[in-house]
Design a protein around this motif. Structure first.
Motif, short mmCIF file in Angstrom:
data_model
loop_
_atom_site.label_atom_id
_atom_site.label_comp_id
_atom_site.label_asym_id
_atom_site.label_seq_id
_atom_site.Cartn_x
_atom_site.Cartn_y
_atom_site.Cartn_z
N ASP A 33 0.89 -1.07 0.04
CA ASP A 33 0.03 -0.21 -0.05
C ASP A 33 0.99 1.21 0.05
OD1 ASP A 33 1.04 -0.24 2.44
OD2 ASP A 33 -0.83 -0.14 3.29
N GLY A 34 0.32 2.52 0.36
CA GLY A 34 1.13 3.56 0.40
C GLY A 34 1.09 4.12 -1.17
N VAL A 35 1.95 5.25 -1.03
CA VAL A 35 2.22 6.03 -2.37
C VAL A 35 2.61 5.13 -3.70
CG1 VAL A 35 3.21 8.01 -3.57
CG2 VAL A 35 2.53 8.20 -1.06
N ALA A 36 1.94 4.88 -4.69
CA ALA A 36 2.49 4.33 -5.81
C ALA A 36 3.14 5.13 -6.76
CB ALA A 36 1.34 3.35 -6.50
N LEU A 37 4.38 4.76 -7.35
CA LEU A 37 4.97 5.63 -8.51
C LEU A 37 5.62 4.68 -9.23
CD1 LEU A 37 7.09 7.65 -5.77
CD2 LEU A 37 5.17 8.66 -6.85
N GLY A 38 5.47 5.09 -10.69
CA GLY A 38 6.31 4.64 -11.93
C GLY A 38 7.78 5.15 -11.67
N PRO A 39 8.48 4.90 -12.85
CA PRO A 39 9.90 5.43 -12.91
C PRO A 39 9.99 7.00 -12.98
CG PRO A 39 9.31 4.36 -14.74
CD PRO A 39 8.03 4.13 -13.75
N LEU B 200 4.44 15.86 -3.94
CA LEU B 200 3.41 14.80 -4.30
C LEU B 200 1.99 15.47 -4.83
CD1 LEU B 200 4.34 12.13 -1.78
CD2 LEU B 200 4.09 11.71 -4.36
N ALA B 201 2.03 16.55 -4.40
CA ALA B 201 0.31 17.14 -5.04
C ALA B 201 0.62 17.43 -6.50
CB ALA B 201 0.21 18.51 -4.09
N GLY C 64 -2.25 6.67 -4.72
CA GLY C 64 -2.44 5.96 -3.32
C GLY C 64 -1.86 6.72 -2.19
N GLY C 65 -1.68 6.13 -0.88
CA GLY C 65 -1.30 7.06 0.09
C GLY C 65 -2.34 7.97 0.68
N ASP C 66 -2.02 8.84 1.36
CA ASP C 66 -2.95 9.90 2.06
C ASP C 66 -1.98 11.18 2.25
OD1 ASP C 66 -1.47 9.97 4.93
OD2 ASP C 66 -2.04 7.76 4.62
N PRO C 67 -2.82 12.21 2.62
CA PRO C 67 -2.15 13.75 2.60
C PRO C 67 -0.83 13.68 3.70
CG PRO C 67 -4.27 14.06 2.47
CD PRO C 67 -4.24 12.39 2.63
N THR D 259 1.08 11.16 4.73
CA THR D 259 2.31 10.31 3.89
C THR D 259 2.89 11.24 3.00
OG1 THR D 259 1.15 8.29 4.43
CG2 THR D 259 2.76 8.45 2.72
N ASP D 260 2.17 12.22 2.09
CA ASP D 260 2.72 12.89 1.20
C ASP D 260 3.67 13.89 1.88
OD1 ASP D 260 1.24 11.53 -0.60
OD2 ASP D 260 -0.04 13.28 -1.14
N ALA D 261 3.12 14.76 2.94
CA ALA D 261 3.78 15.62 3.66
C ALA D 261 4.97 15.08 4.20
CB ALA D 261 2.95 16.19 4.78
N ARG D 262 5.11 13.81 4.63
CA ARG D 262 6.39 13.20 5.19
C ARG D 262 7.25 13.11 4.09
NH1 ARG D 262 4.58 9.01 9.92
NH2 ARG D 262 3.62 10.40 11.26
N ILE D 263 6.86 12.63 3.14
CA ILE D 263 7.79 12.42 1.75
C ILE D 263 8.28 13.33 1.20
CG2 ILE D 263 8.02 11.31 -0.55
CD1 ILE D 263 5.92 9.15 0.27
#
Length: 413
Positions: free
Chosen positions: A361-367, A379-380, A390-393, A395-399
């Motif tokens: 789960d979590g944020v999903a990213l391609g290359p 991420l926004a 995927g993920g949530d706000p 998680t986005d802020a931490r990344i």
């Protein structure tokens, strides 16, 4: 058409290649991606000339010598159709600085495709081979300056930062105050020291994006009598006379006094040329040193990034000291099956790592999304451009906090 990548276990028909846009272009003709043979320097030069325009005189020999050094390091691949060179690409061996740490980076240059083979899938096949070779050579990152972005996005590169070229009044630099600093002329024997000084400056500033050349390449530049080089205990300057301005190739220092002294060297020529052209970081100290609004932006060149080995790239990169995060992350890379999957991103004590997990789960990213995140793109922004899901706000802020950066380059390749 049969595509074979030498040194790889993959041999696929063009119809099975998702990056081949026109699999019938060379129907019945064999294409092979392999190391450029030293015997094929002239055919490779012909393809280069038909792609970017001819070079002549001493530049031809310099080009051949540079390509030969890359061939010796297994860093030049070519596409051969029926045994003839139709495209080439070169890997430059760099170290790129990310938040205080040096990450080995494959700088891709000299990507050329003969006009009659463009749009056939040759270029995409060549770039796949280049990525495989970069991984084999131990480069976790790859970067390039694109003539056009579409073909590089097709193999996972994404815009990461820019090279900002500006002009400054020479007289303004002459008038910078500061103490005298011992300086000496530099030469080819100083190549390793100059590489160290450039790296020390990037590490000191916790810069993101600038890269350093191998000392052997710096030494070749220092043999050019038209480039003036000065070395201090904590800094270096290289510049040359142009037709209408001074061109600064390198200026780096860890202290204010040395940086001011190096700029004054350039400024001392104000009676000869009134303008200095240089590529600067958006936060270069000179923006805050000069008293007048005399810096003019002349060009912005975008560059692109790709993660070749995501876990190695994360482990090598610097992160903000004091930040502690642990978040799920999923990577999906069609050109790196072994590196794709679910991870936990852990950042602690200024370092990061990816640990395998079964959660998925979590944020999903391609290359492309992974490259953009690595370079500090919020991420926004990536969600609104379709490069993250995927993920949530929270998680986005931490990344975002972990990868925050303003990437730039000052050199071109």
């Amino acid at each position: 058409m049969l595509l074979a990548i030498t040194g790889s276990s993959r041999v696929v028909r063009s119809s099975e290649n998702p990056f081949d846009r026109n699999p019938t272009c060379h129907y019945g003709r064999a294409m092979e991606i392999r190391d450029l043979s030293p015997d094929d320097l002239d055919p490779a030069l012909d393809v280069r000339s038909r792609s970017f325009g001819p070079i002549s005189g001493g530049d031809v020999e310099q080009w051949k010598a540079m390509v030969q050094r890359s061939i010796d390091g297994k860093r030049v691949l070519a596409a051969y159709v029926d045994g003839a060179v139709v495209a080439t690409a070169r890997i430059n061996s760099f170290g790129q600085w990310w938040a205080g740490r040096r990450v080995p980076m494959a700088g891709i240059g000299g990507v050329v495709v003969a006009p009659e083979h463009r749009g056939s899938g040759v270029g995409s096949a060549l770039m796949q081979g280049i990525l495989e070779r970069s991984r084999e050579l131990g480069f976790p990152l790859s970067a390039l300056y694109p003539a056009t972005t579409a073909p590089y996005r097709a193999v996972g590169y994404e815009v990461a930062g820019a090279r900002h070229v500006v002009e400054i009044s020479t007289d303004t630099l002459r008038r910078l105050s500061g103490p005298d600093v011992p300086l000496r002329r530099g030469g080819p024997d100083d190549a390793a020291e100059i590489a160290r000084l450039i790296g020390a400056t990037a590490a000191h500033a916790r810069d993101c994006g600038p890269f350093d050349w191998e000392p052997v390449e710096i030494a070749h530049d220092l043999e050019d009598d038209e480039i003036l080089t000065y070395v201090a205990d904590d800094g270096v300057l290289s510049y040359s006379f142009g037709r209408e301005r001074f061109d600064v190739q390198t200026i780096a220092a860890t202290s204010e006094s040395t940086l001011r002294a190096l700029w004054r060297i350039v400024g001392s020529g104000s009676s000869v040329l009134s303008t200095v052209r240089v590529a600067l970081a958006p936060h270069d100290p000179v923006w805050w040193m000069i008293p007048d609004n005399v810096i003019t932006t002349r060009a912005t060149q975008w560059w692109m990034l790709r993660l070749v080995d995501a876990p190695a790239a994360i482990a090598a990169r610097g992160f903000p000291p004091g930040l502690e995060i642990e978040v799920p992350l999923t990577l999906n890379d069609p050109l790196d099956a072994a590196g794709s999957g679910a991870y936990t991103l852990i950042v602690s004590d200024g370092a990061g790592r990816l640990e395998r997990t079964e959660l998925g789960d979590g944020v999903a990213l391609g290359p492309r999304g992974a490259a953009a995140v690595y370079a500090g793109t919020p991420l926004a922004t990536l969600r609104r451009s379709g490069l993250a899901e995927g993920g949530d706000p929270e998680t986005d802020a931490r990344i975002d906090a972990a990868f925050a950066a303003t990437p730039f380059m000052v050199d071109y390749f």
